[in-house]
Write a protein that holds these residues in place. Structure first.
Motif: not given
Length: 259
Positions: A93, A154, A156
């Motif tokens: 991440s 964030t 991913f």
DNA sequence: TACATTTGACCAAA
DNA sequence: TTTGGTCAAATGTA
């Protein structure tokens, strides 16, 4: 146990790199002051070596952990609605704090949740090309400050969608100064390699952001593909940047925090 | 009409 | 049991 030792080595190397970078910064501000711990050139070599060894350590150690986490998620996936085996996404991440949510990619919102102890809800986005190109990139955006609004994004996974890579690669080959005779630069200045009209605005907005890397970047030095935390570089995912520019030849940081 | 967003439900992880 | 991530129907918009 081995990964713990490996992590310690990684942290040690990163700290060393930070210290040498600080020394280099002092030297560069005082070009005549060569009686310190070394010349700017020597420090640059040390810094490069430190990062290279860090990358090697990561490549040899923690990759297994990351892979096992992803496979767990895949194996346990079922067909029922909402029944997706989720692993807590602590690995792979990248956290990005910015005044803008723009990053040059096409995202589609698929959910929003109120988060405990947070004034603002968290929004969940997946890549627009999730279905047509099986792009697994997702991101979570949360407002962390009301006025002016600041967003913590964030990321991913990584973009595997071809359309955007094509655009970005074109932008890089059109204007990236590091592909010429400056291949071995270590730069701590912001770069503006994107001249494509499509990407110009997101890049400019991202230029003010700060970056926090809470965990270590998974990467593959040998293949030259870096699943990097350098997401904020030009507001673009680094996968394709590193495919074009040798990882060990060019580090380009805007702002960074190691710890 | 096609695509994006909203929102409540579902369910796994902690 | 609580929390958070994802799904998918309903709704909005161009």
């Amino acid at each position: 146990m081995e990964s713990c030792t490996n992590r310690e080595r990684v942290m040690e190397k990163l700290v060393m790199g930070r210290d040498w970078a600080a020394q280099l910064q002092i030297l560069l501000r005082k070009p005549t002051g060569l009686d310190g711990p070394g010349t700017a050139d020597e420090l640059a070599v040390k810094i490069l070596r430190s990062f290279t060894e860090t990358l090697s350590a990561l490549n040899s150690g923690d990759v297994d952990q990351i892979d096992s986490g992803e496979s767990r998620q895949t194996q346990a996936t079922t067909a029922r609605r909402g029944c997706r085996k989720r692993s807590r996404k602590t690995s792979d991440s990248r956290v990005n704090v910015s005044a803008s949510m723009e990053d040059g990619y096409g995202w589609r919102k698929y959910g929003q949740k109120g988060i405990l102890n947070s004034k603002f809800p968290r929004s969940y986005y997946r890549c627009t090309h999730k279905h047509d190109q099986c792009c697994k990139a997702t991101k979570q955006v949360q407002t962390i400050q009301e006025d002016p609004p600041m967003y913590q994004t964030t990321y991913f996974g990584h973009h595997t969608c071809k359309h955007h890579k094509l655009v970005a690669s074109q932008a890089i080959s059109d204007s990236h100064p590091l592909q010429g005779s400056h291949n071995n630069l270590l730069s701590f200045e912001s770069k503006s390699p994107i001249s494509s009209p499509k990407l110009e605005k997101p890049y400019k907005e991202e230029a003010q952001e700060s970056v926090v890397w809470p965990d270590l970047m998974p990467l593959d030095v040998t293949s030259g593909v870096c699943s990097s935390k350098l997401t904020s570089f030009c507001g673009l995912d680094m996968d394709f940047l590193v495919e074009s520019v040798d990882l060990e030849s060019c580090f380009c940081f805007d702002e960074m925090e190691f710890l």
